[in-house]
Design a protein around this motif. Structure first.
Motif, PDB file in Angstrom:
ATOM      1  N   ARG A   1      67.598  84.863 115.727  1.00 55.15           N
ATOM      2  CA  ARG A   1      67.246  86.204 115.220  1.00 55.15           C
ATOM      3  C   ARG A   1      68.481  87.107 115.224  1.00 55.15           C
ATOM      4  O   ARG A   1      68.762  87.813 114.257  1.00 55.15           O
ATOM      5  N   GLU A   2      69.233  87.057 116.326  1.00 50.46           N
ATOM      6  CA  GLU A   2      70.433  87.886 116.436  1.00 50.46           C
ATOM      7  C   GLU A   2      71.483  87.449 115.410  1.00 50.46           C
ATOM      8  O   GLU A   2      72.192  88.277 114.844  1.00 50.46           O
TER       9      GLU A   2
ATOM     10  N   THR B   1      70.512  88.913 112.124  1.00 54.73           N
ATOM     11  CA  THR B   1      70.762  90.360 112.104  1.00 54.73           C
ATOM     12  C   THR B   1      72.245  90.649 111.945  1.00 54.73           C
ATOM     13  O   THR B   1      72.650  91.553 111.213  1.00 54.73           O
TER      14      THR B   1
ATOM     15  N   GLN C   1      73.344  90.015 108.438  1.00 54.79           N
ATOM     16  CA  GLN C   1      72.830  91.094 107.581  1.00 54.79           C
ATOM     17  C   GLN C   1      73.633  92.377 107.757  1.00 54.79           C
ATOM     18  O   GLN C   1      73.677  93.214 106.860  1.00 54.79           O
ATOM     19  N   SER C   2      74.262  92.541 108.919  1.00 50.02           N
ATOM     20  CA  SER C   2      75.056  93.744 109.185  1.00 50.02           C
ATOM     21  C   SER C   2      76.483  93.612 108.667  1.00 50.02           C
ATOM     22  O   SER C   2      77.291  94.527 108.843  1.00 50.02           O
TER      23      SER C   2
ATOM     24  N   SER D   1      72.951  95.620 102.480  1.00 56.29           N
ATOM     25  CA  SER D   1      71.607  95.458 103.046  1.00 56.29           C
ATOM     26  C   SER D   1      71.058  96.837 103.379  1.00 56.29           C
ATOM     27  O   SER D   1      71.803  97.783 103.621  1.00 56.29           O
ATOM     28  N   SER D   2      69.756  96.932 103.419  1.00 55.20           N
ATOM     29  CA  SER D   2      69.129  98.223 103.694  1.00 55.20           C
ATOM     30  C   SER D   2      69.200  98.525 105.183  1.00 55.20           C
ATOM     31  O   SER D   2      69.269  97.620 106.016  1.00 55.20           O
ATOM     32  N   ASN D   3      69.179  99.824 105.510  1.00 56.38           N
ATOM     33  CA  ASN D   3      69.197 100.224 106.905  1.00 56.38           C
ATOM     34  C   ASN D   3      67.877  99.864 107.575  1.00 56.38           C
ATOM     35  O   ASN D   3      66.826  99.874 106.929  1.00 56.38           O
ATOM     36  N   PRO D   4      67.895  99.567 108.848  1.00 58.96           N
ATOM     37  CA  PRO D   4      66.618  99.282 109.532  1.00 58.96           C
ATOM     38  C   PRO D   4      65.768 100.536 109.623  1.00 58.96           C
ATOM     39  O   PRO D   4      66.298 101.646 109.712  1.00 58.96           O
TER      40      PRO D   4
ATOM     41  N   THR E   1      62.870 102.838 111.596  1.00 56.61           N
ATOM     42  CA  THR E   1      62.372 103.048 112.957  1.00 56.61           C
ATOM     43  C   THR E   1      60.881 102.745 113.011  1.00 56.61           C
ATOM     44  O   THR E   1      60.118 103.223 112.174  1.00 56.61           O
ATOM     45  N   ALA E   2      60.498 101.940 113.974  1.00 56.46           N
ATOM     46  CA  ALA E   2      59.083 101.626 114.162  1.00 56.46           C
ATOM     47  C   ALA E   2      58.721 101.911 115.611  1.00 56.46           C
ATOM     48  O   ALA E   2      59.410 101.463 116.521  1.00 56.46           O
ATOM     49  N   LEU E   3      57.689 102.694 115.822  1.00 54.79           N
ATOM     50  CA  LEU E   3      57.226 102.980 117.171  1.00 54.79           C
ATOM     51  C   LEU E   3      56.031 102.084 117.461  1.00 54.79           C
ATOM     52  O   LEU E   3      54.954 102.276 116.899  1.00 54.79           O
ATOM     53  N   SER E   4      56.264 101.103 118.292  1.00 52.17           N
ATOM     54  CA  SER E   4      55.209 100.147 118.592  1.00 52.17           C
ATOM     55  C   SER E   4      54.170 100.778 119.507  1.00 52.17           C
ATOM     56  O   SER E   4      54.510 101.521 120.428  1.00 52.17           O
TER      57      SER E   4
END
Lengths: 317, 249
Positions: free
Chosen positions: B131-132, B135, B138-139, B238-241, B243-246
């Motif tokens: 996963r890292e 990422t 992608q960065s 690539s698009s910016n991540p 923010t998701a509040l779980s």
């Protein structure tokens, strides 16, 4: 003490955290470290049999500070009727048979004596001072790198958790910078992860300060608590339960008192505790907590739309 | 299926496998290397704060040997690099004062056939998970190698007079504080120097650990380890991540 090249970026952030950080306009400049090893003296009187101490010397506070008035008042009240809850904490647990005085009868200890939970202020303060020195060194190193803040600060404590002997606190965190802003004299510190930092920033909050509070309580076991401990039945030991609760409450309150910002909320508070038995009648409870103070952007800054500039402006204040 | 046509073996989880594939890489096989190290005794003064350079060098070499052998296995598979490297240490039961270092990872190859090896032709290594790794790519960055720095430091004990003078006082132990500080900084500096030699722009996921291994507690090894990275020559936009509040936590 730093020997590292400032231009070379090293960080303990993962790729995902790095992505989250760069997305909100900051970038890491390096891992910063701070540590302190402190000798914490053994409190006088701790470890002795509480019956012996009470009988021979009267009740003593930390480092020989005699507090006979409070004990006398408690004993005259039947013990524990008017506990002192302000620091340093002191509360009594009277003998249920109202004897309240240990004595030697027939060459043996008479088994009626009160118990006390009392705070040892100096070890707790020395522990917090140790943390403060480590945090100052970490912040100084971040300032040398020209950083605006340090996030994801990790705390590693070695040595005796009961705050007796040598205690070492090591802090490490990732220094971060907004390349377009001039450096701060004192960077902000935060124990939250980098992704949490990015989330806070996008919701209009900025971490201000990472703080710690610590408390050490000594419990002189009274005859009531001794009966509870030695009983063949499952029983709640009220005195030790109270000690743990009070230690945790006090550690959290101390952490809150360490902040420079009035009425600011904390996030990511962690609370740890430990118990030990120093002697048959002396137990100790230690608690320490860490947390990050956060502040909301000033409305004018929040409306500017530039989160990074607003965050640095807030930190500068 | 790997390049050779045989089924590959990998310790990637299902999601890591999918993300590694999404990053444009195919697993080739599980690779590992090991090195057994005998920790000898070193003469030292009890009160002295000093680095034990031969031990620092020996522990560094032992880990490097394990990684190099893992790289050799990856090279034999024709892989471009190794992801998800785990460098572990075990105390061997069958002999006293010896430890063995084991490096395990999944060898991967770029599906488009592009060359991801580092400048000396060896496969890149990284302790980033699948996963890292995705990422990071992608960065706009790529891993170069697992870099580390070691420092074995002897923390001297207090003298009898000093200990007596400090009895009953709450005070900082300057000597021990400086010793630990110096040892950590040396380990970090060496890790950064290794990254510089690889031509990296930075090191991510760095960790500092300390252990006394099989020695007495005043002899401590500080290990700094992380993945050296550099910018991709032509990063894909690539698009910016977001923010998701779980609500799970």
């Amino acid at each position: 003490m730093s020997t590292r090249r400032e231009a070379f970026m090293s960080t303990h952030l993962t790729a995902s955290s790095l992505r989250a950080l760069t997305a909100v306009g900051f970038r890491p400049v390096g891992v910063v470290l701070g540590n302190s090893t402190t000798h914490i003296a053994r409190p006088i009187g701790v470890g002795l049999d509480s019956r012996l101490s009470t009988l021979v010397r009267g009740f003593r506070g930390d480092r020989g500070e005699l507090v006979p008035q409070e004990i006398q008042r408690m004993q005259s009240d039947g013990g524990g009727a008017t506990p002192r809850r302000d620091p340093p904490y002191l509360v009594g647990y009277p003998c249920p048979h109202f004897a309240n005085r240990p004595s030697v009868a027939g060459g043996k200890w008479a088994d009626h004596f009160p118990g006390y939970n009392w705070e040892l202020p100096q070890p707790g303060q020395a522990f917090m001072d140790c943390f403060g020195r480590a945090l100052d060194r970490l912040t100084d190193q971040a300032a040398q790198f020209g950083a605006h803040g340090v996030v994801d600060i990790r705390v590693d404590i070695s040595g005796s958790a009961m705050l007796q002997g040598n205690v070492g606190i090591s802090l490490s965190g990732s220094a971060i910078i907004d390349p377009s802003s001039p450096p701060l004299e004192k960077p902000f510190t935060a124990g939250i992860s980098c992704q949490a930092f990015a989330k806070l920033l996008t919701t209009g909050l900025i971490p201000v300060q990472f703080t710690m509070g610590a408390t050490l309580l000594s419990s002189w076991i009274g005859c009531q608590s001794r009966n509870e401990l030695e009983s063949g039945y499952a029983k709640s030991v009220v005195q030790l339960g109270d000690a743990l609760t009070q230690a945790r409450d006090s550690a959290t309150a101390r952490m809150w008192q360490q902040t420079d910002v009035a009425d600011a909320p904390f996030v990511a508070v962690t609370l740890h505790h430990a118990h030990t038995r120093a002697s048959k009648t002396d137990y100790r409870s230690c608690a320490w907590s860490t947390g990050t103070v956060v502040q909301r952007f000033a409305p004018a800054l929040a409306e500017s739309g530039d989160l990074v500039a607003a965050a640095v402006q807030m930190a500068r204040r | 299926v790997s390049t050779s046509g045989a089924p590959f073996i990998s310790d990637l989880s299902a999601s890591e496998f999918l993300l590694t594939s999404a990053a444009g890489f195919r697993p080739e096989g599980l690779v590992f290397g090991c090195s057994v190290f005998h920790a000898g005794t070193m003469p030292r003064r009890p009160k002295q704060n000093a680095e034990v350079a031969p031990l620092s060098q020996a522990l560094y070499t032992a880990r490097q040997d394990a990684i190099r052998r893992m790289e050799d296995e990856a090279d034999a598979l024709g892989a471009s690099g190794v992801v998800g490297v785990r460098l572990t240490l075990h105390t061997a039961d069958w002999t006293r004062k010896s430890v063995d270092f084991i490096a395990v990872g999944t060898a991967v190859t770029a599906i488009d056939g592009s060359d991801w090896r580092v400048h000396d032709g060896t496969p890149f290594t990284s302790d980033l998970s699948g996963r890292e790794f995705w990422t990071l790519s992608q960065s706009g960055y790529r891993p170069l190698g697992l870099v580390m720095g070691t420092c074995v430091y002897h923390v001297g004990r207090r003298g009898g007079t000093t200990a007596l003078r400090q009895t009953g006082r709450n005070m900082e132990l300057q000597g021990q504080t400086e010793a630990l500080y110096t040892a950590r900084e040396l380990a970090m500096t060496r890790m950064q120097e290794e990254g510089s030699r690889l031509g990296a722009t930075g090191v991510i996921g760095s960790r500092i650990s300390e252990s006394s291994h099989v020695w007495q507690h005043r002899l401590i090894e500080f290990l700094a380890i992380g993945t050296a990275i550099t910018a991709l020559p032509s990063p894909q936009p690539s698009s910016n991540p977001r923010t998701a509040l779980s609500l799970d936590q």
